[in-house]
Scaffold this motif. Structure first.
Motif, short mmCIF file in Angstrom:
data_model
loop_
_atom_site.label_atom_id
_atom_site.label_comp_id
_atom_site.label_asym_id
_atom_site.label_seq_id
_atom_site.Cartn_x
_atom_site.Cartn_y
_atom_site.Cartn_z
N ARG A 31 0.82 -1.21 0.00
CA ARG A 31 0.00 0.00 0.00
C ARG A 31 0.85 1.26 0.00
O ARG A 31 0.43 2.29 -0.53
CB ARG A 31 -0.92 0.00 1.22
CG ARG A 31 -1.97 -1.08 1.17
CD ARG A 31 -2.90 -0.90 -0.02
NE ARG A 31 -3.74 -2.07 -0.25
CZ ARG A 31 -3.53 -2.94 -1.22
NH1 ARG A 31 -2.52 -2.78 -2.07
NH2 ARG A 31 -4.32 -3.98 -1.37
N SER A 32 2.01 1.21 0.60
CA SER A 32 2.93 2.34 0.57
C SER A 32 4.33 1.82 0.84
O SER A 32 4.51 0.72 1.36
CB SER A 32 2.55 3.41 1.59
OG SER A 32 2.70 2.92 2.91
N ASP A 89 23.38 13.35 7.67
CA ASP A 89 22.61 12.34 6.95
C ASP A 89 23.21 10.94 7.13
O ASP A 89 22.62 9.95 6.68
CB ASP A 89 22.56 12.66 5.45
CG ASP A 89 21.80 13.92 5.14
OD1 ASP A 89 22.27 14.70 4.28
OD2 ASP A 89 20.73 14.13 5.75
N THR A 90 24.35 10.87 7.78
CA THR A 90 25.00 9.58 8.01
C THR A 90 24.12 8.69 8.87
O THR A 90 23.69 9.08 9.96
CB THR A 90 26.37 9.79 8.70
OG1 THR A 90 27.23 10.50 7.81
CG2 THR A 90 26.99 8.45 9.06
N ALA A 91 23.84 7.49 8.37
CA ALA A 91 22.95 6.56 9.07
C ALA A 91 22.86 5.27 8.26
O ALA A 91 23.33 5.20 7.12
CB ALA A 91 21.56 7.17 9.24
N VAL A 92 22.23 4.28 8.87
CA VAL A 92 21.81 3.10 8.11
C VAL A 92 20.41 3.40 7.58
O VAL A 92 19.53 3.79 8.34
CB VAL A 92 21.80 1.84 8.98
CG1 VAL A 92 21.29 0.65 8.17
CG2 VAL A 92 23.19 1.56 9.54
N TYR A 93 20.24 3.25 6.29
CA TYR A 93 18.96 3.53 5.64
C TYR A 93 18.23 2.21 5.38
O TYR A 93 18.80 1.27 4.81
CB TYR A 93 19.19 4.28 4.34
CG TYR A 93 19.51 5.74 4.57
CD1 TYR A 93 20.73 6.11 5.15
CD2 TYR A 93 18.62 6.75 4.25
CE1 TYR A 93 21.04 7.45 5.38
CE2 TYR A 93 18.90 8.08 4.48
CZ TYR A 93 20.12 8.43 5.04
OH TYR A 93 20.41 9.75 5.29
N TYR A 94 16.96 2.20 5.77
CA TYR A 94 16.13 1.01 5.64
C TYR A 94 14.97 1.25 4.70
O TYR A 94 14.30 2.29 4.78
CB TYR A 94 15.58 0.59 7.00
CG TYR A 94 16.62 0.16 7.99
CD1 TYR A 94 17.17 1.08 8.88
CD2 TYR A 94 17.05 -1.17 8.07
CE1 TYR A 94 18.13 0.70 9.81
CE2 TYR A 94 18.01 -1.55 8.99
CZ TYR A 94 18.54 -0.62 9.86
OH TYR A 94 19.49 -1.01 10.77
N CYS A 95 14.70 0.28 3.87
CA CYS A 95 13.53 0.29 3.01
C CYS A 95 12.36 -0.35 3.78
O CYS A 95 12.55 -1.35 4.48
CB CYS A 95 13.85 -0.52 1.76
SG CYS A 95 12.46 -0.82 0.67
N ASN A 96 11.21 0.25 3.65
CA ASN A 96 10.00 -0.24 4.32
C ASN A 96 8.87 -0.41 3.31
O ASN A 96 8.70 0.44 2.43
CB ASN A 96 9.59 0.73 5.42
CG ASN A 96 8.19 0.46 5.95
OD1 ASN A 96 7.21 1.01 5.47
ND2 ASN A 96 8.10 -0.40 6.94
N ALA A 97 8.10 -1.47 3.47
CA ALA A 97 6.87 -1.65 2.70
C ALA A 97 5.74 -1.94 3.66
O ALA A 97 5.89 -2.77 4.57
CB ALA A 97 7.04 -2.79 1.70
N ARG A 98 4.64 -1.24 3.47
CA ARG A 98 3.45 -1.47 4.30
C ARG A 98 2.48 -2.29 3.46
O ARG A 98 2.02 -1.85 2.40
CB ARG A 98 2.86 -0.14 4.71
CG ARG A 98 1.76 -0.24 5.74
CD ARG A 98 1.73 0.98 6.63
NE ARG A 98 2.86 1.01 7.54
CZ ARG A 98 3.07 1.99 8.41
NH1 ARG A 98 2.25 3.02 8.45
NH2 ARG A 98 4.10 1.96 9.23
N ALA A 103 -8.32 -9.68 4.05
CA ALA A 103 -9.18 -10.12 2.96
C ALA A 103 -10.42 -9.23 2.86
O ALA A 103 -10.91 -8.95 1.75
CB ALA A 103 -9.61 -11.57 3.18
N ILE A 104 -10.92 -8.77 4.00
CA ILE A 104 -12.11 -7.90 4.04
C ILE A 104 -11.72 -6.55 4.62
O ILE A 104 -12.00 -5.50 4.03
CB ILE A 104 -13.24 -8.54 4.86
CG1 ILE A 104 -13.65 -9.87 4.22
CG2 ILE A 104 -14.42 -7.58 4.98
CD1 ILE A 104 -14.70 -10.63 5.01
N TYR A 105 -11.11 -6.59 5.78
CA TYR A 105 -10.68 -5.35 6.43
C TYR A 105 -9.20 -5.11 6.13
O TYR A 105 -8.46 -6.04 5.81
CB TYR A 105 -10.88 -5.45 7.95
CG TYR A 105 -12.30 -5.72 8.33
CD1 TYR A 105 -12.72 -7.00 8.71
CD2 TYR A 105 -13.26 -4.71 8.31
CE1 TYR A 105 -14.03 -7.25 9.05
CE2 TYR A 105 -14.57 -4.95 8.65
CZ TYR A 105 -14.95 -6.23 9.02
OH TYR A 105 -16.26 -6.48 9.36
N VAL A 106 -8.81 -3.87 6.25
CA VAL A 106 -7.40 -3.53 6.03
C VAL A 106 -6.59 -3.95 7.26
O VAL A 106 -6.88 -3.53 8.37
CB VAL A 106 -7.24 -2.02 5.78
CG1 VAL A 106 -5.75 -1.66 5.70
CG2 VAL A 106 -7.96 -1.62 4.50
#
Length: 122
Positions: A31-32, A89-98, A103-106
């Motif tokens: 979804r994002s 900006d130095t950091a560990v960068y993580y990718c996220n998926a929501r 099936a019926i409700y989010v």
């Protein structure tokens, strides 16, 4: 959903990097997506996020105007173009998926990549 980041590295202040996050698995349920980062001794924070279709984005104030998030849905890949990089900006960068597993409700679950180190020298 599996997420694999790439593109981190060492760069001088003022330089640029582009991070990539390749998604596989049940990508149709995403979804994002977003990029988070975590510096030593600090909490993980949201850097930028984009909706599933790529039409809506948001950024943290600290990166607004310097970073650009984008998605290539045909390739199931998300990018973070980082310009005018600063030592903070130095950091560990993580990718996220929501991901919506309902099936019926989010019902949203968060998936994370393994992280990629970004180091900006002064």
């Amino acid at each position: 959903v599996q997420l694999v980041e790439s593109g981190g590295g060492l760069v001088q202040a003022g330089g640029s990097l582009r991070l990539s996050c390749a998604a596989s698995g049940s990508t149709v349920s995403i979804r994002s997506m977003g990029w988070y980062r975590q510096a030593p001794g600090k909490q993980r924070e949201l850097v930028a996020a984009v909706t599933a279709g790529g039409s809506s984005t948001r950024y943290s104030d600290s990166v607004k105007g310097r970073f650009t998030i984008s998605r290539d849905n045909a390739e199931n890949t998300m990018y973070l173009q980082m310009n005018s990089l600063k030592p903070e900006d130095t950091a560990v960068y993580y990718c996220n998926a929501r991901v919506d597993r309902g099936a019926i409700y989010v019902i949203l679950d968060d998936y994370w990549g393994q992280g990629t180190q970004v180091t900006v020298s002064s």
